[in-house]
Design a protein around this motif. Structure first.
Motif, PDB file in Angstrom:
ATOM      1  N   CYS A 179       3.567  -4.250  -0.453  1.00  0.00           N
ATOM      2  CA  CYS A 179       3.188  -5.570  -0.511  1.00  0.00           C
ATOM      3  C   CYS A 179       1.581  -5.724  -0.336  1.00  0.00           C
ATOM      4  N   TRP A 180       0.946  -6.372  -1.232  1.00  0.00           N
ATOM      5  CA  TRP A 180      -0.410  -6.450  -1.157  1.00  0.00           C
ATOM      6  C   TRP A 180      -0.989  -7.613  -0.504  1.00  0.00           C
ATOM      7  N   PHE A 181      -1.581  -7.637   0.622  1.00  0.00           N
ATOM      8  CA  PHE A 181      -1.880  -8.723   1.347  1.00  0.00           C
ATOM      9  C   PHE A 181      -3.530  -9.041   1.157  1.00  0.00           C
ATOM     10  N   PRO A 182      -4.050 -10.192   1.508  1.00  0.00           N
ATOM     11  CA  PRO A 182      -5.535 -10.279   1.344  1.00  0.00           C
ATOM     12  C   PRO A 182      -6.416  -9.264   2.144  1.00  0.00           C
ATOM     13  N   ASP A 183      -7.322  -8.981   1.533  1.00  0.00           N
ATOM     14  CA  ASP A 183      -8.317  -7.829   2.105  1.00  0.00           C
ATOM     15  C   ASP A 183      -8.974  -8.723   3.498  1.00  0.00           C
ATOM     16  N   PRO A 184      -9.237  -7.608   4.385  1.00  0.00           N
ATOM     17  CA  PRO A 184      -9.102  -6.232   4.364  1.00  0.00           C
ATOM     18  C   PRO A 184      -7.686  -5.524   4.527  1.00  0.00           C
ATOM     19  N   ILE A 185      -6.750  -6.192   4.886  1.00  0.00           N
ATOM     20  CA  ILE A 185      -5.426  -5.543   5.161  1.00  0.00           C
ATOM     21  C   ILE A 185      -5.012  -4.866   3.963  1.00  0.00           C
ATOM     22  N   GLY A 186      -4.798  -5.329   2.740  1.00  0.00           N
ATOM     23  CA  GLY A 186      -4.810  -4.484   1.642  1.00  0.00           C
ATOM     24  C   GLY A 186      -3.148  -4.583   1.561  1.00  0.00           C
ATOM     25  N   PRO A 187      -2.850  -3.405   0.766  1.00  0.00           N
ATOM     26  CA  PRO A 187      -1.298  -2.813   0.435  1.00  0.00           C
ATOM     27  C   PRO A 187      -0.804  -2.237   1.868  1.00  0.00           C
ATOM     28  N   GLN A 188       0.516  -2.770   2.020  1.00  0.00           N
ATOM     29  CA  GLN A 188       1.213  -2.192   3.260  1.00  0.00           C
ATOM     30  C   GLN A 188       2.643  -2.030   2.815  1.00  0.00           C
ATOM     31  N   ASP A 189       3.386  -0.812   3.300  1.00  0.00           N
ATOM     32  CA  ASP A 189       4.695  -0.778   3.104  1.00  0.00           C
ATOM     33  C   ASP A 189       5.514  -1.664   4.015  1.00  0.00           C
ATOM     34  N   CYS A 190       6.565  -2.435   3.501  1.00  0.00           N
ATOM     35  CA  CYS A 190       7.205  -3.614   4.218  1.00  0.00           C
ATOM     36  C   CYS A 190       8.542  -3.339   4.030  1.00  0.00           C
ATOM     37  N   TYR A 191       9.144  -3.685   5.209  1.00  0.00           N
ATOM     38  CA  TYR A 191      10.751  -3.291   5.340  1.00  0.00           C
ATOM     39  C   TYR A 191      11.407  -4.850   5.677  1.00  0.00           C
ATOM     40  N   ARG A 192      12.696  -4.524   5.616  1.00  0.00           N
ATOM     41  CA  ARG A 192      13.652  -5.554   6.207  1.00  0.00           C
ATOM     42  C   ARG A 192      13.490  -5.486   7.689  1.00  0.00           C
ATOM     43  N   ALA A 193      13.644  -6.651   8.365  1.00  0.00           N
ATOM     44  CA  ALA A 193      13.853  -6.848   9.821  1.00  0.00           C
ATOM     45  C   ALA A 193      14.658  -7.962  10.242  1.00  0.00           C
ATOM     46  N   GLU A 194      15.017  -8.275  11.708  1.00  0.00           N
ATOM     47  CA  GLU A 194      15.646  -9.184  12.049  1.00  0.00           C
ATOM     48  C   GLU A 194      14.619 -10.468  12.201  1.00  0.00           C
ATOM     49  N   LEU A 195      14.264 -11.176  11.129  1.00  0.00           N
ATOM     50  CA  LEU A 195      13.272 -12.094  10.993  1.00  0.00           C
ATOM     51  C   LEU A 195      13.831 -13.318  10.607  1.00  0.00           C
TER      52      LEU A 195
END
Length: 350
Positions: A207-223
């Motif tokens: 998933c691409w987040f606004p800078d400066p976070i940028g791209p991150q691997d994201c996973y399912r969770a108890e959300l």
């Protein structure tokens, strides 16, 4: 490329909410609660009443806020003479408190992102409606800001098909522990008219987040995001949520959290992707925001409290912000407080 919403044509914003003084109770003055209290005192000139079982912590926070802050040393569920109570304590501590205050006819705002909390708080809807009380569920970074962004994006469509939420970062030690546990528990999404249960830590997505976070691997969770979003989008086919995580996070998610965390939380971001149709064509809108999660969550809870005081919510009862607020007015007030959303400008296909 990410652009602030005002740069992308969202400059015509409503006037800010009123500045009538209110008396707000805050139960829990950790990273989020302390930021919330400062928002109310400095931006709104409200009086805040603080409660926390950690005596040294609550005294330190009250002293930093000045004369508009007072400490109430009663038990957490003792009655309070306030207009609104904000529950900003740890997960699994808020449900019985909310029920007590609803019975007393006091409006409640909850910052919890715990699935069990959110389910129980939404179940207070009938009680809250009977007493004409507001219970705002999930007034934080995610859910919270993400709900408002999803509703705002939906205005661009005649029909919303899918809503996908992703978040990165935590608001403090309690938030970090909650996210750590959530990654090791079963996830709940909405798919084709029914709840879809999947293992936590599965469904890797970049998933691409606004800078400066940028791209991150994201996973399912108890959300809990789907629980507060589905009621706001009749006919939606899919609602999903994911959280960023490292390999270490996934491997240790079923163990106690063994490493220290930042007391105030580090930088974080949220991403909201809405897919829908307008004039027979499918398209995608992606909104996001980057901030310290505790700062953003405090601002969201503060604005939700002010909306209650000013009679600006869409409905009484227990619901998330997606059902409760005018998105443009809410985002304008957040921007006034320094929390600004962005839109992703690029090519997408639906």
């Amino acid at each position: 490329m990410w652009l602030h919403l005002d740069q992308a044509g969202g400059a015509n914003c409503p006037d800010p909410v009123s500045t009538d003084m209110a008396r707000i109770g805050i139960l829990g003055v950790g990273a989020v609660g302390a930021r919330l209290a400062r928002q109310l005192v400095s931006t709104d000139d409200d009086d805040v009443v603080l409660r926390d079982e950690r005596r040294n912590r609550v005294e330190m926070v009250a002293q930093s806020l000045g004369e508009r802050a007072s400490i109430n040393r009663g038990a957490l569920d003792d009655p309070l003479d306030v207009d609104v109570v904000v529950l900003s304590g740890p997960a699994r501590t808020q449900t019985h408190l909310a029920e007590r205050f609803v019975r007393q006819g006091i409006h409640v705002v909850s910052t919890s992102d715990d699935l069990t909390d959110v389910k129980a708080l939404l179940a207070l809807d009938s009680q809250a409606r009977e007493r004409q009380v507001h219970v705002v569920v999930g007034a934080g970074f995610a859910p919270g800001l993400t709900c408002v962004l999803a509703v705002h994006a939906a205005k661009k469509f005649e029909l919303v098909d899918e809503v996908h939420i992703a978040k990165s970062g935590t608001g403090g030690p309690a938030c970090a522990r909650q996210h750590h546990r959530a990654l090791g528990r079963g996830a709940i999404d909405w798919r084709d008219g029914e709840w879809d249960f999947r293992p936590g830590g599965s469904g890797r997505e970049l998933c691409w987040f606004p800078d400066p976070i940028g791209p991150q691997d994201c996973y399912r969770a108890e959300l809990p995001d789907a629980l507060v979003l589905v009621p706001a989008f009749p006919g939606v086919r899919r609602v999903t949520s994911r959280v960023s995580a490292t390999r270490r996070d996934r491997l240790t998610s079923r163990l106690p959290m063994l490493w220290p965390t930042d007391p105030e939380g580090g930088p974080g971001a949220v991403r909201v992707e809405v897919r829908g149709r307008s004039e027979g064509r499918g398209s995608v809108v992606v909104y996001g925001a980057m901030d310290r999660p505790a700062v953003a969550a405090g601002a969201v809870a503060a604005v939700a409290s002010r909306f209650i005081v000013d009679g600006a919510l869409n409905r009484v009862g227990a619901a998330g912000l997606a059902e409760s607020v005018d998105s443009l007015a809410f985002l304008a007030e957040l921007a006034r407080r320094g929390v600004r959303a962005a839109v992703f400008e690029g090519e997408s296909q639906a």
